[in-house]
Design a protein around this motif. Structure first.
Motif, PDB file in Angstrom:
ATOM      1  N   PRO A 309       8.900 -11.459   5.629  1.00  0.00           N
ATOM      2  CA  PRO A 309       7.637 -10.724   5.482  1.00  0.00           C
ATOM      3  C   PRO A 309       6.942 -10.938   4.138  1.00  0.00           C
ATOM      4  O   PRO A 309       5.726 -10.703   4.024  1.00  0.00           O
ATOM      5  CB  PRO A 309       8.071  -9.257   5.649  1.00  0.00           C
ATOM      6  CG  PRO A 309       9.268  -9.325   6.532  1.00  0.00           C
ATOM      7  CD  PRO A 309       9.982 -10.574   6.102  1.00  0.00           C
ATOM      8  N   ILE A 313       2.396 -12.556   2.298  1.00  0.00           N
ATOM      9  CA  ILE A 313       1.890 -11.915   1.078  1.00  0.00           C
ATOM     10  C   ILE A 313       1.802 -12.938  -0.046  1.00  0.00           C
ATOM     11  O   ILE A 313       0.806 -13.007  -0.779  1.00  0.00           O
ATOM     12  CB  ILE A 313       2.801 -10.737   0.681  1.00  0.00           C
ATOM     13  CG1 ILE A 313       2.749  -9.645   1.755  1.00  0.00           C
ATOM     14  CG2 ILE A 313       2.373 -10.161  -0.669  1.00  0.00           C
ATOM     15  CD1 ILE A 313       3.701  -8.483   1.497  1.00  0.00           C
ATOM     16  N   TYR A 360       0.868  -6.495   4.076  1.00  0.00           N
ATOM     17  CA  TYR A 360       1.555  -7.450   4.936  1.00  0.00           C
ATOM     18  C   TYR A 360       0.790  -7.648   6.248  1.00  0.00           C
ATOM     19  O   TYR A 360       0.544  -8.788   6.667  1.00  0.00           O
ATOM     20  CB  TYR A 360       2.979  -6.976   5.228  1.00  0.00           C
ATOM     21  CG  TYR A 360       3.624  -7.687   6.392  1.00  0.00           C
ATOM     22  CD1 TYR A 360       4.074  -9.000   6.263  1.00  0.00           C
ATOM     23  CD2 TYR A 360       3.755  -7.063   7.633  1.00  0.00           C
ATOM     24  CE1 TYR A 360       4.650  -9.663   7.346  1.00  0.00           C
ATOM     25  CE2 TYR A 360       4.327  -7.725   8.713  1.00  0.00           C
ATOM     26  CZ  TYR A 360       4.768  -9.023   8.564  1.00  0.00           C
ATOM     27  OH  TYR A 360       5.322  -9.681   9.630  1.00  0.00           O
TER      28      TYR A 360
END
Length: 390
Positions: A309, A313, A360
């Motif tokens: 994740p 970003i 995110y």
């Protein structure tokens, strides 16, 4: 979504991790509005203190160092890609740094603690360094890491003790920030951030040794790129395992020194400059621990799924860095919701977690539709305008 190669996956994930942890600290600091709310229950005050100390131990001075290391690495990747096409990237890089300076000024309007403007200036050091040998780059980085100017100041403080050592210059500028950050005028905040705030950050960066630290990290990132240290290989796994062991052994005595320096250094001048040196070394050692740990964890498929994740970003790091400043100023400053008045470390930490999750999902949504983040796209187009690549 644009899918980079395996090397870029770990690099983007590490950059995203650095960005999220930077945002955690910025929220705890209320984006430079240091304020402890009154009337909180004792258990919450204790929890606030524990969270503050723990997160600053983990990330203060380390997350920004990771970010700077990856800046140098990114320069190497761009340089290598252009050399493969028969082009010298350095003139474009100088122009790219000027554009970064403008992005940094935009960011500074919201958050005076901006690092982009400093990166834009010190990034120029990579232009002459880019053609030096690996050994020379590593030697230069090591010399800068040793903080030669702080050593000179330390020796001078030992030779010429001062009874009444004044406060660092940056403190005077930081003390003035309450006249604009906590007030309801957005315009006054912008003007204050771009004038008094920039002076405060520049003086603080100089006083804390970051004028040497940042270019050293850029060079180390360049060197790491040349060595291919983020490639997925058994050789690199062994390298990062050794790095983890060695830097841990270096960090532990430095951390002990940090905790007990006041026990054997009583002169304030000597202590000030010794602290600059020790803090710089301690943060670099801990940064290496983080990078090595992250690289090794990313090679484990079970752990990697929890780290992925951070990839979107990190892929939009410029956009996200500016976005977190805009959101943070709006949440905590006087012109916005003024949450600095009522949020301690616990609440600010929870806010940062929520912002990270929102960030995110925004990144995932955007990258499904675009190759780059919004500011990354502008930066890319302006960098290459006038060329076939642009």
């Amino acid at each position: 979504m644009h899918t980079p190669n395996q090397r870029l996956l770990v690099v983007d994930a590490l950059r995203g991790f650095a960005l999220v942890t930077i945002m955690l600290l910025h929220n705890l600091e209320h984006f430079d509005v240091y304020h402890l709310p009154e009337g909180l229950p004792e258990w919450l005050v204790s929890l606030d203190k524990m969270i503050w100390e723990f997160l600053f131990f983990l990330f203060a001075g380390k997350s920004y160092a990771m970010f700077a290391l990856l800046f140098g690495l990114t320069f190497f990747i761009q340089m290598r890609n252009q050399e493969a096409r028969g082009s010298d990237f350095r003139p474009r890089f100088a122009w790219r740094l000027l554009l970064l300076l403008l992005f940094g000024m935009l960011n500074s309007a919201f958050y005076q603690g901006d690092i982009l403007t400093i990166y834009a200036v010190f990034g120029l050091v990579l232009i002459p360094v880019a053609k030096l040998s690996d050994r020379t780059v590593l030697i230069l980085a090591t010399i800068l890491f040793l903080q030669p100017w702080a050593f000179y100041q330390l020796i001078d403080a030992i030779r010429h003790p001062v009874e009444n050592l004044g406060d660092p210059t940056s403190w005077g500028y930081f003390g003035k920030m309450w006249t604009y950050i906590t007030e309801p005028s957005f315009w006054d905040t912008v003007v204050g951030n771009l004038t008094n705030g920039k002076k405060a950050v520049l003086w603080w960066s100089y006083e804390s040794g970051r004028f040497f630290h940042i270019p050293a990290l850029f060079m180390l990132g360049l060197w790491a790129g040349r060595k291919g240290l983020f490639e997925n290989s058994a050789k690199n796994t062994a390298f990062w395992k050794r790095t983890l062991l060695i830097t841990t052994l270096i960090f532990l005595p430095l951390w002990y020194l940090q905790k007990h320096m006041a026990d054997f250094i009583t002169d304030e001048g000597v202590k000030r400059y010794a602290t600059v040196i020790e803090t710089s070394w301690t943060n670099v050692a801990f940064m290496c621990i983080w990078v090595a740990t992250f690289y090794l964890a990313f090679q484990n498929q079970k752990i990697q799924k929890w780290l992925k994740p951070f990839i979107p970003i990190g892929s939009m790091s410029l956009s996200n860095y500016v976005l977190q400043s805009i959101l943070g100023a709006t949440l905590y400053y006087g012109f916005g919701f003024g949450l600095y008045k009522i949020t301690g470390a616990t609440h600010s930490f929870l806010i940062a977690i929520v912002l990270s999750i929102v960030m995110y999902f925004i990144c995932v949504w955007w990258l499904k539709r675009h190759k780059r983040g919004p500011l990354e796209s502008i930066w890319h187009q302006l960098t290459w305008m006038g060329s076939k690549k642009g």
